[in-house]
Design a protein around this motif. Structure first.
Motif, PDB file in Angstrom:
ATOM      1  N   PRO A  24       0.811  -1.228   0.000  1.00  6.67           N
ATOM      2  CA  PRO A  24       0.000   0.000   0.000  1.00  6.67           C
ATOM      3  C   PRO A  24       0.843   1.275   0.000  1.00  6.67           C
ATOM      4  CG  PRO A  24      -0.134  -1.102   2.136  1.00  6.67           C
ATOM      5  CD  PRO A  24       0.604  -2.028   1.221  1.00  6.67           C
ATOM      6  N   ALA A  47      -9.519  -1.320   8.116  1.00  4.57           N
ATOM      7  CA  ALA A  47     -10.573  -1.734   9.055  1.00  4.57           C
ATOM      8  C   ALA A  47     -10.250  -1.267  10.477  1.00  4.57           C
ATOM      9  CB  ALA A  47     -10.789  -3.250   8.988  1.00  4.57           C
ATOM     10  N   VAL A  72      -5.816 -10.045   4.388  1.00  4.06           N
ATOM     11  CA  VAL A  72      -6.889  -9.276   3.741  1.00  4.06           C
ATOM     12  C   VAL A  72      -8.146 -10.144   3.701  1.00  4.06           C
ATOM     13  CG1 VAL A  72      -7.688  -8.280   1.554  1.00  4.06           C
ATOM     14  CG2 VAL A  72      -5.371  -7.797   2.358  1.00  4.06           C
ATOM     15  N   ALA A  82      -2.230   5.309   5.244  1.00  6.33           N
ATOM     16  CA  ALA A  82      -2.204   4.492   4.029  1.00  6.33           C
ATOM     17  C   ALA A  82      -2.310   3.040   4.456  1.00  6.33           C
ATOM     18  CB  ALA A  82      -0.906   4.721   3.266  1.00  6.33           C
ATOM     19  N   GLY A  83      -2.872   2.218   3.592  1.00  2.00           N
ATOM     20  CA  GLY A  83      -2.923   0.804   3.933  1.00  2.00           C
ATOM     21  C   GLY A  83      -3.991   0.082   3.151  1.00  2.00           C
ATOM     22  N   PHE A  84      -3.916  -1.244   3.180  1.00  2.00           N
ATOM     23  CA  PHE A  84      -4.956  -2.065   2.578  1.00  2.00           C
ATOM     24  C   PHE A  84      -6.030  -2.373   3.641  1.00  2.00           C
ATOM     25  CE2 PHE A  84      -1.686  -3.632  -0.720  1.00  2.00           C
ATOM     26  CZ  PHE A  84      -2.174  -2.766  -1.687  1.00  2.00           C
ATOM     27  N   THR A 105      -6.513  -4.608   5.781  1.00  2.00           N
ATOM     28  CA  THR A 105      -6.059  -5.038   7.105  1.00  2.00           C
ATOM     29  C   THR A 105      -5.753  -3.857   8.009  1.00  2.00           C
ATOM     30  OG1 THR A 105      -3.916  -5.207   6.052  1.00  2.00           O
ATOM     31  CG2 THR A 105      -5.083  -7.259   6.474  1.00  2.00           C
ATOM     32  N   THR A 106      -5.379  -2.736   7.410  1.00  2.00           N
ATOM     33  CA  THR A 106      -5.071  -1.531   8.171  1.00  2.00           C
ATOM     34  C   THR A 106      -6.260  -0.585   8.200  1.00  2.00           C
ATOM     35  OG1 THR A 106      -2.810  -1.749   7.394  1.00  2.00           O
ATOM     36  CG2 THR A 106      -3.407   0.346   8.378  1.00  2.00           C
TER      37      THR A 106
END
Lengths: 76, 366
Positions: free
Chosen positions: B59, B146, B193, B139-141, B143-144
């Motif tokens: 990310p 949420a 994820v 920033a993050g996908f 998992t971060t």
């Protein structure tokens, strides 16, 4: 960031849990899984300070072995 | 590792027995997977026809330059404390000589920028300095993201706001496959994820693109099981969604986390650095949480940037993120670009493929 760390729940106060892994203690939020989902001594997969999901002691142990391996390689 | 290796060895033997006559390219889309594959040396022990490619799994690498520039500019005003995951601090942007190129440089110039490792640290910092605006550059996908949604839903001090640069993983994979120029034959789906969003989110890969996919964890055992699954699917010509991380990943994922995400954020089109706009791949705060949006609280300069959205000149990070080049195929790898002196974000982040390959011992371009 996506690195999950398995930790054992030591104490629970509402949505806040004290968790421990390899002697290191951290405050972990249970807000993403719910406060009634875990009990003291359970294991959880922790991401950026939030428990993502409960896990079995066996899975937690295997995950830690993976970390040891990676840390050993990275430390060389 | 002993037990895992015994099981992993079994999977390796089974993979070795598969009649793989033609090269099969398998893409992972997770920095954690890439780290495990590289550090465990799996590329060196697989049959030569099995090619492992690193895809969009970082990310920090795709965080738009505009967002980084805004974060730097805001921090340099001196009016706020800016917190971000440590990875973000050294990511360079295109800037004229002498101008600040990263959050780390802004920090060296006196900006109040602090690395954090958990959203709760941002909350604690804001709570202990109620008169000081604290901006969480997130920033993050999934998992971060949420956890960021959970943080807001649980309640945060009024002086905390969020500069959101969050991304969804699967839309980038969807775009890549839809483009038709992705040279890949199978996918390993990201375990954590999927633990949040559900394994079933990856069902579109066999359904829409007729490609094999398996959700994997991060051990050699789980990764090799997933690899065996997708290779078997490929050979049988019957792709489906397999789950090789069932101990942590349910088909439906973590419903409570998804509900928090849906409550606090809405899905938007979003720019990926070096790649462009990926439809429905970003998040924005919604409803009552809009007031915690840093963009609503602060003036961001509207200065046009010459190369907005691009990677630095000569840097192949975008091609590396899309799996079109391996890290050591970038001409800057190991010469102009190293972890000590990174040019592109893939060499900065712990989840960037270039950084992972460097740590794994690849020290020069191919």
């Amino acid at each position: 960031m996506c690195l999950g760390i398995p930790m054992q729940v030591v104490a629970i106060d509402g949505f806040n849990a004290e968790c421990e892994a390899r002697g290191v203690k951290r405050n972990v939020s249970l807000f993403m899984i719910g406060e009634n989902e875990v009990e003291v001594c359970d294991y959880v997969m922790v991401h950026v300070g939030y428990a993502l999901r409960k896990m079995t002691p066996e899975d937690a142990r295997l995950s830690w072995e993976l970390f040891d391996e990676i840390l050993a390689v990275a430390g060389e | 590792m002993k037990e895992d290796f015994t099981a992993a060895k079994g999977w390796l033997e089974r993979i070795g027995e598969l009649p793989i006559a033609h090269p099969v390219a398998v893409m992972n889309v997770c920095g954690g997977h890439e780290r495990s594959l590289t550090q465990l040396g799996l590329r060196g022990v697989l049959p030569p026809n099995v090619k492992l490619i690193s895809g969009p799994g970082c990310p920090v690498c795709v965080c738009p330059e505009e967002d980084l520039a805004d974060a730097i500019a805001l921090a340099l005003t001196g009016d706020v404390t800016l917190v971000a995951f440590g990875d973000m601090l050294r990511v360079p942007i295109n800037a004229a000589k002498g101008e600040v190129r990263s959050l780390a440089e802004a920090r060296a110039k006196g900006a109040d920028i602090r690395p954090i490792s958990a959203p709760q640290e941002a909350v604690a910092l804001a709570a202990s300095n109620p008169a000081r605006p604290v901006v969480f550059f997130a920033a993050g996908f999934e998992t971060t993201t949420a956890p960021v949604a959970a943080m807001l839903a649980q309640g945060v001090p009024e002086n905390l706001s969020v500069l959101l640069a969050a991304r969804l993983t699967w839309p980038a994979v969807d775009m890549l496959l839809a483009s038709g120029d992705a040279a890949l034959d199978a996918l390993i789906a990201p375990g954590h994820v999927a633990a949040v969003m559900g394994a079933s989110e990856w069902g579109f890969i066999p359904e829409r693109y007729h490609l094999p996919v398996a959700v994997a964890g991060f051990s050699a055992n789980s990764l090799l099981a997933a690899l065996y699954s997708v290779l078997r699917q490929k050979l049988a010509g019957k792709p489906f969604l397999d789950n090789c991380y069932a101990e942590l990943v349910a088909p439906e994922g973590n419903l409570r986390a998804q509900a928090l995400l849906a409550e606090v954020m809405e899905v938007t089109d979003a720019n990926w650095r070096g790649i462009g706009v990926v439809p429905r791949s970003g998040f924005a705060l919604r409803g009552e949480w809009k007031r915690f949006d840093a963009r609503a609280r602060f003036e961001f300069s509207a200065l046009p940037r010459r190369r907005a959205g691009e990677m630095p000149p000569g840097c192949d990070c975008a091609a590396v993120v899309l799996g079109k080049k391996q890290p050591d195929q970038c001409r800057l790898y190991g010469t102009a670009c190293t972890p000590q002196n990174p040019v592109g974000p893939c060499m900065v982040s712990d989840e960037g493929a270039c950084h992972i390959w460097w740590q794994g011992g690849t020290r020069a371009a191919a």
